[in-house]
Write a protein that holds these residues in place. Structure first.
Motif, PDB file in Angstrom:
ATOM      1  N   ASP A  39       0.828  -1.205   0.000  1.00 35.73           N
ATOM      2  CA  ASP A  39       0.000   0.000   0.000  1.00 35.73           C
ATOM      3  C   ASP A  39       0.868   1.264   0.000  1.00 35.73           C
ATOM      4  O   ASP A  39       0.608   2.207  -0.751  1.00 35.73           O
ATOM      5  CB  ASP A  39      -0.955   0.009   1.197  1.00 35.73           C
ATOM      6  N   HIS A  42       2.618   1.733  -3.381  1.00 33.48           N
ATOM      7  CA  HIS A  42       1.704   2.287  -4.382  1.00 33.48           C
ATOM      8  C   HIS A  42       1.481   3.776  -4.138  1.00 33.48           C
ATOM      9  O   HIS A  42       1.433   4.561  -5.085  1.00 33.48           O
ATOM     10  CB  HIS A  42       0.374   1.540  -4.380  1.00 33.48           C
ATOM     11  N   PRO A  79      -9.851  -4.102   7.057  1.00 30.13           N
ATOM     12  CA  PRO A  79     -10.859  -3.209   6.492  1.00 30.13           C
ATOM     13  C   PRO A  79     -11.288  -3.745   5.116  1.00 30.13           C
ATOM     14  O   PRO A  79     -10.509  -4.405   4.428  1.00 30.13           O
ATOM     15  CB  PRO A  79     -10.143  -1.877   6.357  1.00 30.13           C
ATOM     16  N   PRO A  80     -12.513  -3.486   4.705  1.00 31.62           N
ATOM     17  CA  PRO A  80     -13.016  -4.002   3.424  1.00 31.62           C
ATOM     18  C   PRO A  80     -12.120  -3.682   2.229  1.00 31.62           C
ATOM     19  O   PRO A  80     -11.960  -4.506   1.331  1.00 31.62           O
ATOM     20  CB  PRO A  80     -14.385  -3.340   3.279  1.00 31.62           C
ATOM     21  N   SER A  81     -11.507  -2.511   2.210  1.00 28.03           N
ATOM     22  CA  SER A  81     -10.646  -2.140   1.078  1.00 28.03           C
ATOM     23  C   SER A  81      -9.435  -3.069   0.978  1.00 28.03           C
ATOM     24  O   SER A  81      -9.065  -3.498  -0.114  1.00 28.03           O
ATOM     25  CB  SER A  81     -10.188  -0.690   1.196  1.00 28.03           C
ATOM     26  N   ARG A  82      -8.815  -3.386   2.093  1.00 30.26           N
ATOM     27  CA  ARG A  82      -7.670  -4.314   2.081  1.00 30.26           C
ATOM     28  C   ARG A  82      -8.118  -5.723   1.748  1.00 30.26           C
ATOM     29  O   ARG A  82      -7.421  -6.460   1.061  1.00 30.26           O
ATOM     30  CB  ARG A  82      -6.956  -4.305   3.428  1.00 30.26           C
ATOM     31  N   ARG A  84     -10.582  -6.623  -0.184  1.00 35.01           N
ATOM     32  CA  ARG A  84     -10.817  -6.705  -1.643  1.00 35.01           C
ATOM     33  C   ARG A  84      -9.511  -6.694  -2.431  1.00 35.01           C
ATOM     34  O   ARG A  84      -9.367  -7.394  -3.430  1.00 35.01           O
ATOM     35  CB  ARG A  84     -11.687  -5.532  -2.104  1.00 35.01           C
ATOM     36  N   LEU A  85      -8.561  -5.896  -1.992  1.00 35.78           N
ATOM     37  CA  LEU A  85      -7.316  -5.721  -2.731  1.00 35.78           C
ATOM     38  C   LEU A  85      -6.354  -6.898  -2.583  1.00 35.78           C
ATOM     39  O   LEU A  85      -5.676  -7.270  -3.529  1.00 35.78           O
ATOM     40  CB  LEU A  85      -6.620  -4.435  -2.274  1.00 35.78           C
ATOM     41  N   HIS A  86      -6.311  -7.507  -1.409  1.00 38.68           N
ATOM     42  CA  HIS A  86      -5.259  -8.478  -1.115  1.00 38.68           C
ATOM     43  C   HIS A  86      -5.722  -9.925  -0.960  1.00 38.68           C
ATOM     44  O   HIS A  86      -4.896 -10.822  -0.880  1.00 38.68           O
ATOM     45  CB  HIS A  86      -4.507  -8.066   0.152  1.00 38.68           C
TER      46      HIS A  86
END
Length: 97
Positions: A39, A42, A79-82, A84-86
């Protein structure tokens, strides 16, 4: 951690950032390090290569860590963002990408 990534962010295509997780158990620590470093890399548009080394004396734990497969309960820790991403949802569990 931002200082480590920043030092490698613009060092060129051959730059490598290596992180060691000693006593990694089932890999959650190593995968968490990979997530936060990725993260940050990026965010800084770093072209460096990231390598995570994870060790443990328990061979069974290492095998589980290598598989990168975790129960659905892991979604309460990320968290939902992590998430989905990982991770990829497989049935009622999650696998690290």
């Amino acid at each position: 951690m931002p200082e480590l990534v920043g030092a490698h962010a613009h060092a060129g295509a051959r730059a490598e950032l290596r992180v060691w997780s000693a006593g990694c158990s089932t890999g959650e620590e190593a995968y968490s390090l990979a997530m936060v470093f990725t993260d940050q890399m990026h965010a800084e548009n770093s072209g460096a290569k990231l390598q995570i080394f994870a060790t443990d004396i328990d061979e069974h734990a290492i095998a589980k860590a290598r598989a990168g497969f975790y129960p659905a309960a892991i979604m309460t820790d990320l968290p939902p963002s992590r998430l989905r991403l990982h991770l990829i949802k497989e049935g009622t569990s999650y696998r690290v990408r």
